[in-house]
Design an enzyme around this catalytic site. Structure first.
Site, PDB file in Angstrom:
ATOM      1  N   ASP A 136       0.821  -1.217   0.000  1.00 44.95           N
ATOM      2  CA  ASP A 136       0.000   0.000   0.000  1.00 44.95           C
ATOM      3  C   ASP A 136       0.851   1.262   0.000  1.00 44.95           C
ATOM      4  OD1 ASP A 136       0.639  -0.091   2.720  1.00 44.95           O
ATOM      5  OD2 ASP A 136      -1.203  -1.227   3.126  1.00 44.95           O
ATOM      6  N   LYS A 159      -3.967   2.315  -3.910  1.00 47.45           N
ATOM      7  CA  LYS A 159      -4.427   3.246  -4.938  1.00 47.45           C
ATOM      8  C   LYS A 159      -5.757   3.847  -4.542  1.00 47.45           C
ATOM      9  CE  LYS A 159      -3.470   0.783  -8.710  1.00 47.45           C
ATOM     10  NZ  LYS A 159      -3.753   0.143  -9.944  1.00 47.45           N
ATOM     11  N   MET A 173      -1.774   9.168  12.155  1.00 42.84           N
ATOM     12  CA  MET A 173      -2.917   9.652  11.359  1.00 42.84           C
ATOM     13  C   MET A 173      -3.542  10.903  11.985  1.00 42.84           C
ATOM     14  SD  MET A 173      -4.676   6.001  10.472  1.00 42.84           S
ATOM     15  CE  MET A 173      -4.234   5.123  11.957  1.00 42.84           C
TER      16      MET A 173
HETATM   17  N1  SAH Z   1       1.501   0.406  10.482  1.00 40.37           N
HETATM   18  C1  SAH Z   1       2.083   1.721  10.416  1.00 40.37           C
HETATM   19  C2  SAH Z   1       1.092   2.817  10.725  1.00 40.37           C
HETATM   20  C3  SAH Z   1      -0.028   2.927   9.733  1.00 40.37           C
HETATM   21  S1  SAH Z   1      -1.134   4.225  10.094  1.00 40.37           S
HETATM   22  C4  SAH Z   1       3.262   1.808  11.367  1.00 40.37           C
HETATM   23  O1  SAH Z   1       3.499   0.911  12.174  1.00 40.37           O
HETATM   24  O2  SAH Z   1       4.005   2.787  11.271  1.00 40.37           O
HETATM   25  C5  SAH Z   1      -0.527   5.516   9.077  1.00 40.37           C
HETATM   26  C6  SAH Z   1       0.184   6.569   9.867  1.00 40.37           C
HETATM   27  O3  SAH Z   1       1.485   6.148  10.198  1.00 40.37           O
HETATM   28  C7  SAH Z   1       0.376   7.881   9.153  1.00 40.37           C
HETATM   29  O4  SAH Z   1      -0.783   8.668   9.178  1.00 40.37           O
HETATM   30  C8  SAH Z   1       1.475   8.496   9.975  1.00 40.37           C
HETATM   31  O5  SAH Z   1       0.978   9.019  11.174  1.00 40.37           O
HETATM   32  C9  SAH Z   1       2.315   7.285  10.306  1.00 40.37           C
HETATM   33  N2  SAH Z   1       3.446   7.116   9.385  1.00 40.37           N
HETATM   34  C10 SAH Z   1       3.660   6.145   8.505  1.00 40.37           C
HETATM   35  N3  SAH Z   1       4.832   6.305   7.871  1.00 40.37           N
HETATM   36  C11 SAH Z   1       5.380   7.425   8.358  1.00 40.37           C
HETATM   37  C12 SAH Z   1       6.607   8.124   8.129  1.00 40.37           C
HETATM   38  N4  SAH Z   1       7.509   7.679   7.248  1.00 40.37           N
HETATM   39  N5  SAH Z   1       6.844   9.243   8.840  1.00 40.37           N
HETATM   40  C13 SAH Z   1       5.964   9.688   9.750  1.00 40.37           C
HETATM   41  N6  SAH Z   1       4.796   9.074  10.006  1.00 40.37           N
HETATM   42  C14 SAH Z   1       4.507   7.956   9.336  1.00 40.37           C
END
Ligand code: SAH
Length: 497
Positions: free
Chosen positions: A38, A60, A174
């Site tokens: 994703d 997507k 998020m």
């Molecule tokens: N499973 C993922 C989280 C998914 S929810 C994890 O463990 O990180 C999606 C959220 O993750 C985004 O809205 C943001 O808050 C955070 N996120 C994901 N990638 C990120 C990144 N590279 N930098 C900062 N926040 C990130």
């Protein structure tokens, strides 16, 4: 449908930096038949998948809607039922706000084999790259992962009062679009308005940005900063350390655009090292090296080895293809026992060692003139065979000029390829983007594979003298690493403006 049942591996891809997928995750990824990924999975990590795999992007946005979760679950099930080895690659950790649990439900109902490989969750790692330790004995003794996602415009059931009372570090996932509600929730719960806050956008990537603020100013600061998703929002006293320990964005290579030239097939250590330091690498496979079919030149040499007393390998590939032909011919290294052997460069020397041969002559400087001097010093006189690329005869020509009795043989072919990337090469050159070269063949590829208006605009950082001289000959702005190693090349790249 196939008899064989496939399986699904749920893998955490980490936050973006190519080095932050686990060893186990990488091993499984390399065996995937199908990769279902994703939006949060970085293209760097995705590039580690096998080239022949089927890629399904379920991140997507279609008609403003993401692919619904039940549909993703069905894709995983159907691919596994087809007998495929399915990798479900998710950003961060698959079970941290990742719906990993939901995806296992249908698989488990159908008795599909599955495994889960945890990943490095984005909040902890993004903060680490911003220099913020999520716990610290002086500041916070607990961490709280909270989703800032809103349903029907309201942030979901957050107990702000409880959060405030822990005095720990609060990490909102998020939370960009609901930032105001989150901060107001904490203020209403009575949090000290001077409590430090941070937001890390695109954490661990070459476009990472960090905002350090306070509860009081966070909303207006984030607005000015134009904070965008994906970002993690942190509240807690540890955030004050971000200004002091921001090692990643302070590194001299962070966010620098660098064109890295390389042969088509080669595991690219330089690219990975630069990406780990936060550079934005423009990966440019510019030379394609291939075997010459029915190589009569090589066979001629092999059949007539006893007519020569010196054999020179102009580069590593000369050695690779020579020994392949020699062995195809039913001979081995003993056929070279009467020869004085010269190599241009350490990697050629090392390649020969694989066949039990320690070359006699290797100049300290990797230049043609230095090579000629070494040959003279070693007293080389008689018939000398040089193995080099069909398209690059510079070594034999230089040696002939210097009076050696040289016969050149074709060891392999080089093809020069244009840059196939987001923007044309000319645009990067016009913007002053630096190019890194680890071989003079790559410099040729760069020039001959593209139509470049003015070669003197190219900022070339070269690994060694020969590469450097090739760049200079083209009138590039050439720079050379202190020593011909990847580490020194990186040091040189850091110095470049
Ligand atoms: N499973 C993922 C989280 C998914 S929810 C994890 O463990 O990180 C999606 C959220 O993750 C985004 O809205 C943001 O808050 C955070 N996120 C994901 N990638 C990120 C990144 N590279 N930098 C900062 N926040 C990130």
């Amino acid at each position: 449908m196939s008899e064989k049942k496939g399986r699904v591996i749920l893998i955490g891809a980490g936050p973006g930096d190519i080095g932050l997928i686990t060893v186990k995750g990488l091993e499984y990824l390399k065996q995937a038949d199908v990769v279902v990924y994703d939006r949060l999975v970085s293209s760097d990590v995705l590039s580690l998948s096998p080239k022949g795999a089927e890629f399904i992007n379920v991140g997507k946005v279609m008609n403003h809607h993401n692919i619904p979760q039940p549909e993703i679950n069905k894709i995983l099930l159907n691919k596994a039922l087809e007998g495929k080895n399915v990798v479900r690659l998710k950003g961060g950790d698959p079970f941290v706000f990742g719906r990993g649990g939901e995806e296992l439900e249908l698989l488990s109902e159908h008795n599909i084999e599955y495994e889960v490989v945890p990943g490095i969750t984005s909040a902890v790692s993004a903060l680490a790259y911003a220099g913020i330790p999520v716990t610290h004995r002086d500041f916070a003794s607990s961490i709280h992962f909270v989703t800032g996602h809103a349903k029907d415009g309201l942030v979901e059931n957050i107990n702000f009062k409880a959060l405030k009372e822990t005095n720990g570090t609060i990490l909102f996932y998020m939370g960009v679009s609901t930032l105001k509600q989150l901060i107001n929730g904490l203020i209403d719960a009575g949090i000290d308005k001077s409590t430090p806050c941070a937001a890390v956008e695109n954490g661990t990537r070459s476009n990472m940005r960090t905002l350090i603020s306070t509860v009081e100013n966070m909303v207006s600061d984030a607005d000015k900063f134009q904070l965008r998703s994906p970002a993690v929002i942190a509240v807690g006293r540890v955030c004050s350390l971000g200004n002091k320990f921001a090692w990643y964005t302070k590194s001299k290579i962070f966010s620098k655009q660098i064109i890295v030239t390389r042969p088509v097939v080669s595991n690219n250590i330089l690219t990975n090292r630069l990406k780990n330091l936060g550079a934005e690498v423009i990966d440019y496979p510019c030379i394609k090296i291939s075997e010459i079919e029915n190589n009569s030149s090589m066979l001629n040499l092999i059949e007539n080895l006893n007519k020569y007393n010196t054999l020179i390998f102009a580069g590593k590939n000369s050695a690779v293809y020579f020994f392949k032909s020699l062995m195809d011919f039913g001979k081995d290294s003993r056929a070279l026992s009467h020869l004085v052997i010269g190599v241009l460069g350490k990697s050629t020397y090392d390649e020969l060692k694989k066949y039990g041969i320690c070359a006699d002559i290797m100049p300290k400087d990797y230049t043609f003139t230095a090579f000629a001097s070494s040959l003279k010093n070693a007293g080389v006189k008689g018939n000398t065979a040089v193995l080099e690329a069909t398209q690059d005869k510079r070594l034999s020509e230089e040696l002939k000029k210097q009076g050696f009795n040289i016969t050149s043989f074709n060891a392999y072919n080089i093809e020069y390829l244009p840059l196939d990337y987001i923007k044309p090469l000319q645009e990067y050159i016009d913007n002053g983007v630096i190019s890194a070269f680890t071989s003079s063949a790559a410099v040729h590829g760069f020039v001959r594979g593209n139509k470049i208006e003015d070669l003197s605009k190219i900022k070339a950082v070269c690994i060694g003298k020969l590469t450097y001289e090739t760049a200079l000959n083209y009138k590039m702005q050439a720079h050379m690493a202190a020593k011909p190693t990847i580490d020194d090349l990186i040091e040189k790249l850091k110095e470049m403006e």
